[in-house]
Design an enzyme around this catalytic site. Sequence first.
Site, PDB file in Angstrom:
ATOM      1  N   PHE A 106       0.703  -1.160   0.011  1.00 57.93           N
ATOM      2  CA  PHE A 106       0.050   0.166  -0.034  1.00 57.93           C
ATOM      3  C   PHE A 106       0.903   1.332   0.004  1.00 57.93           C
ATOM      4  O   PHE A 106       0.222   2.397  -0.450  1.00 57.93           O
ATOM      5  CB  PHE A 106      -0.833   0.033   1.241  1.00 57.93           C
ATOM      6  CG  PHE A 106      -0.195   0.497   2.438  1.00 57.93           C
ATOM      7  CD1 PHE A 106       0.132   1.858   2.788  1.00 57.93           C
ATOM      8  CD2 PHE A 106       0.209  -0.740   3.398  1.00 57.93           C
ATOM      9  CE1 PHE A 106       0.509   2.337   3.841  1.00 57.93           C
ATOM     10  CE2 PHE A 106       1.202  -0.103   4.555  1.00 57.93           C
ATOM     11  CZ  PHE A 106       1.034   1.373   4.771  1.00 57.93           C
ATOM     12  N   GLU A 121      -5.018  -3.902  -1.817  1.00 55.76           N
ATOM     13  CA  GLU A 121      -6.310  -3.670  -1.741  1.00 55.76           C
ATOM     14  C   GLU A 121      -6.813  -2.312  -1.017  1.00 55.76           C
ATOM     15  O   GLU A 121      -7.910  -1.907  -1.077  1.00 55.76           O
ATOM     16  CB  GLU A 121      -7.056  -4.818  -1.253  1.00 55.76           C
ATOM     17  CG  GLU A 121      -6.803  -5.246   0.013  1.00 55.76           C
ATOM     18  CD  GLU A 121      -5.646  -6.226   0.376  1.00 55.76           C
ATOM     19  OE1 GLU A 121      -4.743  -6.018  -0.376  1.00 55.76           O
ATOM     20  OE2 GLU A 121      -5.426  -7.200   1.405  1.00 55.76           O
ATOM     21  N   ARG A 122      -5.612  -1.647  -0.319  1.00 58.25           N
ATOM     22  CA  ARG A 122      -6.159  -0.531   0.504  1.00 58.25           C
ATOM     23  C   ARG A 122      -6.083   0.592  -0.386  1.00 58.25           C
ATOM     24  O   ARG A 122      -6.732   1.871  -0.002  1.00 58.25           O
ATOM     25  CB  ARG A 122      -4.954  -0.438   1.657  1.00 58.25           C
ATOM     26  CG  ARG A 122      -5.095  -1.554   2.835  1.00 58.25           C
ATOM     27  CD  ARG A 122      -4.104  -1.578   3.815  1.00 58.25           C
ATOM     28  NE  ARG A 122      -3.582  -2.750   3.978  1.00 58.25           N
ATOM     29  CZ  ARG A 122      -2.533  -2.947   4.645  1.00 58.25           C
ATOM     30  NH1 ARG A 122      -1.652  -1.906   5.237  1.00 58.25           N
ATOM     31  NH2 ARG A 122      -2.034  -4.127   4.774  1.00 58.25           N
ATOM     32  N   CYS A 148       9.540   2.077   3.355  1.00 60.40           N
ATOM     33  CA  CYS A 148      10.403   0.841   3.574  1.00 60.40           C
ATOM     34  C   CYS A 148      11.923   1.322   4.037  1.00 60.40           C
ATOM     35  O   CYS A 148      12.614   0.810   4.371  1.00 60.40           O
ATOM     36  CB  CYS A 148      10.525  -0.093   2.470  1.00 60.40           C
ATOM     37  SG  CYS A 148      11.018   0.492   1.118  1.00 60.40           S
TER      38      CYS A 148
HETATM   39  P1  NAD Z   1       1.526  -6.642   3.014  1.00 61.05           P
HETATM   40  O1  NAD Z   1       2.676  -7.486   3.154  1.00 61.05           O
HETATM   41  O2  NAD Z   1       0.617  -6.603   3.992  1.00 61.05           O
HETATM   42  O3  NAD Z   1       0.934  -6.775   1.585  1.00 61.05           O
HETATM   43  C1  NAD Z   1       1.665  -6.559   0.389  1.00 61.05           C
HETATM   44  C2  NAD Z   1       1.006  -7.616  -0.679  1.00 61.05           C
HETATM   45  O4  NAD Z   1       0.658  -8.580   0.005  1.00 61.05           O
HETATM   46  C3  NAD Z   1      -0.672  -7.005  -0.787  1.00 61.05           C
HETATM   47  O5  NAD Z   1      -0.654  -6.817  -2.266  1.00 61.05           O
HETATM   48  C4  NAD Z   1      -1.588  -7.803  -0.243  1.00 61.05           C
HETATM   49  O6  NAD Z   1      -2.649  -7.716  -0.684  1.00 61.05           O
HETATM   50  C5  NAD Z   1      -0.705  -9.065  -0.148  1.00 61.05           C
HETATM   51  N1  NAD Z   1      -1.175 -10.021   1.030  1.00 61.05           N
HETATM   52  C6  NAD Z   1      -1.278  -9.550   2.014  1.00 61.05           C
HETATM   53  N2  NAD Z   1      -1.447 -10.745   3.019  1.00 61.05           N
HETATM   54  C7  NAD Z   1      -1.317 -11.661   2.204  1.00 61.05           C
HETATM   55  C8  NAD Z   1      -1.277 -13.063   2.572  1.00 61.05           C
HETATM   56  N3  NAD Z   1      -1.629 -13.392   3.746  1.00 61.05           N
HETATM   57  N4  NAD Z   1      -1.192 -13.971   1.606  1.00 61.05           N
HETATM   58  C9  NAD Z   1      -0.819 -13.410   0.376  1.00 61.05           C
HETATM   59  N5  NAD Z   1      -0.882 -12.052  -0.060  1.00 61.05           N
HETATM   60  C10 NAD Z   1      -1.031 -11.256   1.044  1.00 61.05           C
HETATM   61  O7  NAD Z   1       2.426  -5.213   3.169  1.00 61.05           O
HETATM   62  P2  NAD Z   1       1.802  -3.722   3.306  1.00 61.05           P
HETATM   63  O8  NAD Z   1       1.194  -3.591   4.705  1.00 61.05           O
HETATM   64  O9  NAD Z   1       0.987  -3.616   2.053  1.00 61.05           O
HETATM   65  O10 NAD Z   1       3.111  -2.857   2.895  1.00 61.05           O
HETATM   66  C11 NAD Z   1       3.934  -2.682   3.955  1.00 61.05           C
HETATM   67  C12 NAD Z   1       5.166  -3.508   4.092  1.00 61.05           C
HETATM   68  O11 NAD Z   1       5.918  -3.573   2.853  1.00 61.05           O
HETATM   69  C13 NAD Z   1       6.265  -2.956   5.026  1.00 61.05           C
HETATM   70  O12 NAD Z   1       6.667  -4.100   5.783  1.00 61.05           O
HETATM   71  C14 NAD Z   1       7.171  -2.489   4.244  1.00 61.05           C
HETATM   72  O13 NAD Z   1       8.609  -2.344   5.110  1.00 61.05           O
HETATM   73  C15 NAD Z   1       7.371  -3.175   3.134  1.00 61.05           C
HETATM   74  N6  NAD Z   1       7.904  -2.650   1.873  1.00 61.05           N
HETATM   75  C16 NAD Z   1       8.998  -3.108   1.333  1.00 61.05           C
HETATM   76  C17 NAD Z   1       9.608  -2.280   0.589  1.00 61.05           C
HETATM   77  C18 NAD Z   1      11.275  -2.664  -0.050  1.00 61.05           C
HETATM   78  O14 NAD Z   1      11.561  -2.314  -1.077  1.00 61.05           O
HETATM   79  N7  NAD Z   1      11.707  -3.605   0.724  1.00 61.05           N
HETATM   80  C19 NAD Z   1       9.040  -1.293  -0.288  1.00 61.05           C
HETATM   81  C20 NAD Z   1       7.813  -0.991   0.248  1.00 61.05           C
HETATM   82  C21 NAD Z   1       7.230  -1.527   1.410  1.00 61.05           C
END
Ligand code: NAD
Length: 499
Positions: free
Chosen positions: A149, A176-177, A281
């Site tokens: 998101f 989805e957010r 991140c």
């Molecule tokens: P998230 O892991 O909750 O979601 C990421 C994606 O995974 C979304 O599309 C979501 O729908 C999907 N997802 C969520 N739960 C799932 C499940 N149980 N099974 C399969 N798919 C699932 O992450 P978020 O809250 O959207 O984003 C924040 C996180 O992303 C933080 O931990 C941040 O550090 C990380 N992030 C990392 C980078 C990087 O380059 N390292 C960049 C941006 C964000």
Amino acid sequence: MNEIPHYIGGKRVSGTSGRSSDVYNPATGEVEAQVPLASGDELNAAIENAKAAQPSWAAQNPQKRARVMMKFVDLLHRDMDKLAEALSREHGKTIPDAKGDIIRGLEVAEFCIGAPHLLKGEFSEGAGPGIDMHSVRQPLGVVAGITPFNFPAMIPMWKFCPAIVCGNAFILKPSERDPSVPLMLAELMSEAGLPDGVLNVVHGDKEAVDGLLDHEDIMAIGFVGSTPIAEYVYTRGCANGKRVQCFGGAKNHMIIMPDADMDQAVDALIGAGYGAAGERCMAVSVAVPVGEDTADRLMAKLTPRVENLKIAPYTAGDDADFGPLVTKEAHTRVKGYVDAGVSEGAKLVVDGRDFSMQGYEDGFFMGACLFDNVTRDMSIYKEEIFGPVLSVVRAKDYEDGLDLAMSHEYGNGVAIFTRDGDAARDFSSRINIGMVGVNVPIPVPLAYYTFGGWKRSGFGDLNQHGPDAFRFYTRTKTITSRWPSGIKDGAEFSIPTMG
Ligand code: NAD
């Protein structure tokens, strides 16, 4: 209620699964739209569309594919204000921050205009008697991206721009957010001339992600999100024989040496610690002053700056430092971490837990928090908070600070603030973290460099950003040719024309 549809085969398509999720305006706390959560059948239809569209897209010459990216860049500039407004409305970040999110993605699209050069193969003349050898880079087929998101413009563009310009078709499963901007981006790609079906947006949750991980026609998956899901996607995708690369969570340290320019270091911590409410991140979440005197000088300058941070909804103008958190759950989680820090014995110097935004009492706003005397064993140090919370861990000397950052399980970004070239060079060389800043707090590489975390911040090689992306989204074929000897005089040649 407004529905944010899928985008399949070049058209907006309503969800048919009967399942959907609320999309909030985090500033008001109100539900603004519904996003459908795709069923397996809906996902399969999108993959079928992509599979049918891919061969003729791949057959277009790379200049023509690059021209779509060129036009896309123009359209992003044209629609910048509209995109930024939609992004801020669903994410909560300020308008300048939202534009930064879009511009960082736009720069990836600009880099992809160089595809004809980046996709060139290799050639060896005379590899044996009468034998030449060459290699070509070919697209994989249908590939997918699953995105978080917190950068709803930049991260989808990290993925689909290189994948598509390499000749693949793409399924984007955005968060989805805040799903509106990914949909708008796909429509702009169509307007830029991308054939229908090459870029599809399928909204969904675990069911759609599992569908992508298990589908035999998905050749590669790029994921960005939290570490537990990154690990899950990596493991299951690899077990199914796909090429997978996943970026995960972070805990980025900023080491402040005794000789650092303290005003510069404090400015850096304000932007990198609290910008976008810490939902980055590459945010700095741990400040590590080296030596007690450095720590005392840092706290004296930092504390009043944190107390005076301006928090506002994006509609209030461009001078706010940050806006609300993305959801009520995020607000509850971050507040819970601050409570835990207090009970674990850290000193809460600035307490933003009870902040309430006048006129927006139902919004997901949280005030800035600053902890001093944080130690390695505390949950606020070990875990990613992803909110406007900065922890100060006092290091006794340089080696202690270096060891702290090196021992942490995450390895996304890190920074050192110093005027000492020896310290900067030693630090950059020894640190086991993927992206390093020297007097730069958020060392995000530009589009033509590799972006990538180490340790539990990144899984799989060949990051999908910069030149590596052109390897991730292609496979190499090597061709060895033996040429019949002798030149036949009088043979007729025709020179083909290039489009
Ligand atoms: P998230 O892991 O909750 O979601 C990421 C994606 O995974 C979304 O599309 C979501 O729908 C999907 N997802 C969520 N739960 C799932 C499940 N149980 N099974 C399969 N798919 C699932 O992450 P978020 O809250 O959207 O984003 C924040 C996180 O992303 C933080 O931990 C941040 O550090 C990380 N992030 C990392 C980078 C990087 O380059 N390292 C960049 C941006 C964000």
